[in-house]
Motif scaffolding. Structure first.
Motif, mmCIF file in Angstrom:
data_model
loop_
_atom_site.group_PDB
_atom_site.id
_atom_site.type_symbol
_atom_site.label_atom_id
_atom_site.label_comp_id
_atom_site.label_asym_id
_atom_site.label_seq_id
_atom_site.Cartn_x
_atom_site.Cartn_y
_atom_site.Cartn_z
ATOM 1 N N ASN A 1 0.849 -1.189 0.000
ATOM 2 C CA ASN A 1 0.000 0.000 0.000
ATOM 3 C C ASN A 1 0.885 1.239 0.000
ATOM 4 O OD1 ASN A 1 -1.542 2.106 2.056
ATOM 5 N ND2 ASN A 1 -2.935 1.117 0.634
ATOM 6 N N ARG A 2 0.767 2.084 -1.049
ATOM 7 C CA ARG A 2 1.660 3.221 -1.256
ATOM 8 C C ARG A 2 0.894 4.542 -1.234
ATOM 9 N NH1 ARG A 2 6.176 2.080 -4.143
ATOM 10 N NH2 ARG A 2 5.851 3.809 -5.565
ATOM 11 N N VAL A 3 -0.273 4.535 -0.646
ATOM 12 C CA VAL A 3 -1.198 5.658 -0.729
ATOM 13 C C VAL A 3 -0.806 6.814 0.174
ATOM 14 C CG1 VAL A 3 -3.563 6.329 -0.138
ATOM 15 C CG2 VAL A 3 -3.159 4.260 -1.471
ATOM 16 N N LEU A 4 -0.289 6.524 1.362
ATOM 17 C CA LEU A 4 -0.170 7.523 2.417
ATOM 18 C C LEU A 4 1.078 8.397 2.278
ATOM 19 C CD1 LEU A 4 -1.151 5.215 5.371
ATOM 20 C CD2 LEU A 4 -2.430 7.229 4.628
ATOM 21 N N PRO A 5 0.954 9.685 2.585
ATOM 22 C CA PRO A 5 2.144 10.532 2.708
ATOM 23 C C PRO A 5 2.861 10.247 4.011
ATOM 24 C CG PRO A 5 0.218 11.765 3.375
ATOM 25 C CD PRO A 5 -0.288 10.422 2.898
ATOM 26 N N ALA A 6 4.116 10.626 4.091
ATOM 27 C CA ALA A 6 4.842 10.538 5.349
ATOM 28 C C ALA A 6 4.305 11.570 6.339
ATOM 29 C CB ALA A 6 6.331 10.769 5.103
ATOM 30 N N GLY A 7 4.409 11.248 7.642
ATOM 31 C CA GLY A 7 4.122 12.188 8.713
ATOM 32 C C GLY A 7 2.645 12.334 9.048
ATOM 33 N N PRO A 8 2.309 13.373 9.819
ATOM 34 C CA PRO A 8 3.215 14.358 10.413
ATOM 35 C C PRO A 8 4.085 13.844 11.572
ATOM 36 C CG PRO A 8 1.010 15.283 10.132
ATOM 37 C CD PRO A 8 0.903 13.797 9.913
ATOM 38 N N THR A 9 3.520 12.999 12.456
ATOM 39 C CA THR A 9 4.275 12.517 13.609
ATOM 40 C C THR A 9 4.272 10.998 13.607
ATOM 41 O OG1 THR A 9 2.368 12.389 15.090
ATOM 42 C CG2 THR A 9 3.508 14.520 14.961
ATOM 43 N N VAL A 10 5.081 10.426 14.474
ATOM 44 C CA VAL A 10 5.072 8.976 14.623
ATOM 45 C C VAL A 10 3.689 8.491 15.017
ATOM 46 C CG1 VAL A 10 5.989 7.065 15.997
ATOM 47 C CG2 VAL A 10 7.534 8.840 15.136
ATOM 48 N N ALA A 11 3.029 9.206 15.937
ATOM 49 C CA ALA A 11 1.683 8.810 16.354
ATOM 50 C C ALA A 11 0.715 8.824 15.178
ATOM 51 C CB ALA A 11 1.185 9.734 17.465
ATOM 52 N N ASP A 12 0.824 9.837 14.314
ATOM 53 C CA ASP A 12 -0.061 9.917 13.150
ATOM 54 C C ASP A 12 0.213 8.790 12.168
ATOM 55 O OD1 ASP A 12 -1.703 12.371 13.502
ATOM 56 O OD2 ASP A 12 0.244 13.345 13.595
ATOM 57 N N VAL A 13 1.484 8.489 11.944
ATOM 58 C CA VAL A 13 1.834 7.394 11.032
ATOM 59 C C VAL A 13 1.267 6.074 11.540
ATOM 60 C CG1 VAL A 13 3.759 5.999 10.166
ATOM 61 C CG2 VAL A 13 3.884 8.496 10.058
ATOM 62 N N LEU A 14 1.406 5.818 12.824
ATOM 63 C CA LEU A 14 0.905 4.559 13.376
ATOM 64 C C LEU A 14 -0.614 4.533 13.434
ATOM 65 C CD1 LEU A 14 2.622 2.123 14.165
ATOM 66 C CD2 LEU A 14 3.933 4.226 13.968
ATOM 67 N N ALA A 15 -1.259 5.684 13.580
ATOM 68 C CA ALA A 15 -2.718 5.728 13.494
ATOM 69 C C ALA A 15 -3.179 5.364 12.087
ATOM 70 C CB ALA A 15 -3.224 7.122 13.876
ATOM 71 N N ASN A 16 -2.523 5.944 11.079
ATOM 72 C CA ASN A 16 -2.844 5.588 9.693
ATOM 73 C C ASN A 16 -2.604 4.100 9.435
ATOM 74 O OD1 ASN A 16 -3.408 8.286 9.140
ATOM 75 N ND2 ASN A 16 -1.369 8.711 8.340
ATOM 76 N N THR A 17 -1.535 3.579 10.031
ATOM 77 C CA THR A 17 -1.184 2.169 9.849
ATOM 78 C C THR A 17 -2.232 1.256 10.473
ATOM 79 O OG1 THR A 17 1.170 2.744 9.833
ATOM 80 C CG2 THR A 17 0.613 0.447 10.290
ATOM 81 N N ALA A 18 -2.626 1.551 11.705
ATOM 82 C CA ALA A 18 -3.635 0.736 12.387
ATOM 83 C C ALA A 18 -4.967 0.792 11.634
ATOM 84 C CB ALA A 18 -3.815 1.229 13.822
#
Length: 524
Positions: free
Chosen positions: A335-352
């Protein structure tokens, strides 16, 4: 894209040979699928994040080789331009407190990399497109020192036969031309991998395609490019145009671009690999010595090297991946849809959100893709890129039949978050881990705030403070970096600040703040 290839010995006669090898690889893939030779999924989370380098002034720093030399870890690699890096997190089993474990490892790795980058007056920035990039920053001279990048640039330029044209109408309009593919490097993303059986591949890929628009809408973080405010998630149009090998005549004929959403739901992983071979001319004509069918006849497992290489030059937002590990082949959806960031918490929220929702949608008795036309999914993706968290999406009506238009925030809160929670439960994720990270998605929707909306609001606030365009973008970027390092999710970030009293963390203060909770030691 970080792997190296040799660029020697490519001539005109190689194209026919390479096509033959691609057909052999396709036949080999079909045989492997028919013989059920593939590994069982191990329920692993795979995570890669592309990063930017910027100075204390917010401007890009073209020095990834110096930074990588200091990091000295195989977890970090080059990316297309010298202002980019990529970090790869060791795969984790999708179970228990996996997202908190990933968050801790990512914070530690990024904090370590940032300390090493500061040794050469650079900073690590996790953002979809660095807002301060200018046309002079992304040229052929900006490409990283890797044979693959130079060869890919040469082949794509030759295929197009003229400069790459960028023309994007968003809040503002951007018109630019580039003699190289370097503008592609502006687009830094998160890549999520999920290993699946051949029998489940189509369901997982179709589910990922259906939810791609939702991912973009709630996770958008790329509203600026080359100084212009464009789409809320500008990476897809920038990437498509920066890699478009079609001259205008082929575009007018409807020839497919190398970066595309796709055009239909699939029945098998084979469909995607076959389409890539059928529709797209090879770019990197590098033939290996292995003959896939002979390897199969001898009872072995072929690496399908030519097919894998070709597949890497077709930029689907959900890409099929074939790989061999310890002599056993497997398939993944990347899955290559998501942009990087903004924070680690945001990245892991998108991941979950993704891993929970993709499982729930793939296992529905009446899957969403049987009720949603593929054209609607593609239109949803474009709408989400344009409008971000304010997008209106078309979605099947629960229990009533048909498709209705609905605000993405309402769709997420009323229907998709409960599905994502059920999907994470099915994976065996701990309830506290599930609730923490899905709660971030819920709060974004409740406040109608994500990275893109914060960036645009902060930029316009800076303009209201009297700064010109360039100064406002730099000021917003510096503020973004400060808040990114706090670790607090983006929906909590304040927009307003005094431009006259802006503070940039001193090295001592930055060391204390780190990348949020749990900054680790120097282990990369």
């Amino acid at each position: 894209m970080g792997e190296k290839v040799a660029a020697d010995g490519i001539g005109l006669a190689d194209r026919e040979r390479y096509r033959r090898k691609l057909q052999e690889c396709l036949e080999g893939l079909a045989r492997l699928l028919g013989e059920k030779r593939f590994d069982r999924p191990k329920n692993l989370v795979g995570l890669e994040i592309e990063l930017n380098l910027a100075g204390a002034d917010g401007l890009p720093r073209m020095m990834n080789s110096q930074v990588l030399e200091r990091i000295a870890s195989q977890d970090f690699q080059t990316e297309l331009a010298r202002c980019n890096l990529e970090v790869n997190i060791t795969p984790h089993r999708l179970h228990g407190q996996v997202f908190e474990q990933l968050a801790e490892e990512l914070r530690t790795a990024l904090a370590y990399a940032d300390r090493k980058a500061r040794e050469v007056a650079a900073r690590i920035v996790m953002i979809g497109i660095l807002p301060t990039l200018d046309t002079t920053d992304l040229t052929a001279a900006s490409l990283s020192e890797n044979d693959r990048y130079f060869l890919l640039n040469d082949e794509m330029r030759a295929a197009r036969g003229e400069d790459f044209a960028l023309d994007i109408q968003g809040v503002e309009r951007l018109v630019a031309r580039s003699p190289s593919i370097a503008p592609e490097a502006a687009c830094t993303s998160v890549q999520l991998h999920l290993q699946v059986t051949p029998g489940r591949f189509a369901a997982v890929w179709n589910a990922a395609q259906a939810l791609a628009a939702v991912q973009v809408a709630v996770g958008a973080n790329s509203p600026f490019f080359f100084g212009r405010e464009l789409w809320r998630e500008s990476r897809p149009p920038v990437f498509q145009q920066a890699t478009d090998t079609r001259p205008p005549e082929l575009q007018a004929q409807g020839v497919r671009p190398r970066t595309w959403f796709g055009e239909r739901w699939i029945d098998s992983a084979y469909d995607l690999f076959a389409e890539n071979v059928r529709y797209f001319p090879p770019l990197l004509l590098l033939c290996g010595t292995q003959h896939p069918l002979r390897v199969l006849d001898a009872g072995g497992v072929p690496d399908l090297a030519e097919l894998v290489l070709h597949n890497g030059t077709v930029y689907r937002w959900n890409r099929p991946v074939y790989a061999v590990v310890d002599g056993v082949p497997h398939l993944r959806v990347e899955n290559r849809v998501l942009p990087a960031g903004p924070t680690v918490a945001d990245v892991l929220a998108n991941t979950a959100f993704y891993y929970g929702l993709v499982r729930a949608l793939a296992e529905q008795p009446r899957p969403v893709w049987t009720r949603l036309p593929f054209t609607a999914a593609a239109e949803n993706f474009a709408a989400a890129c344009r409008h971000g968290i304010d997008a209106m999406l078309r979605w099947p009506r629960p229990g009533r039949g048909g498709v209705a238009e609905i605000p993405v925030t309402r769709l997420v809160r009323q229907e998709l978050l409960p599905l994502a929670a059920a999907g994470l439960d099915a994976w065996g994720v701990e309830p506290a881990d599930r609730d923490r990270y899905l709660g971030i998605i819920e709060e974004r929707c409740a406040r109608r705030t994500n990275g893109a909306s914060w960036q645009t609001a902060a930029y316009h606030h800076a303009r209201e403070q009297g700064l010109d365009r360039g100064a406002a973008l730099a000021e917003m970027t510096r503020r973004y970096v400060d808040l990114m390092r706090s670790g607090e999710p983006v929906h909590t970030w304040p927009v307003a600040w005094s431009a006259a009293r802006r503070t940039v963390p001193s090295p001592r203060r930055a060391e204390a703040n780190g990348w949020g909770r749990g900054e680790g030691s120097d282990g990369g």
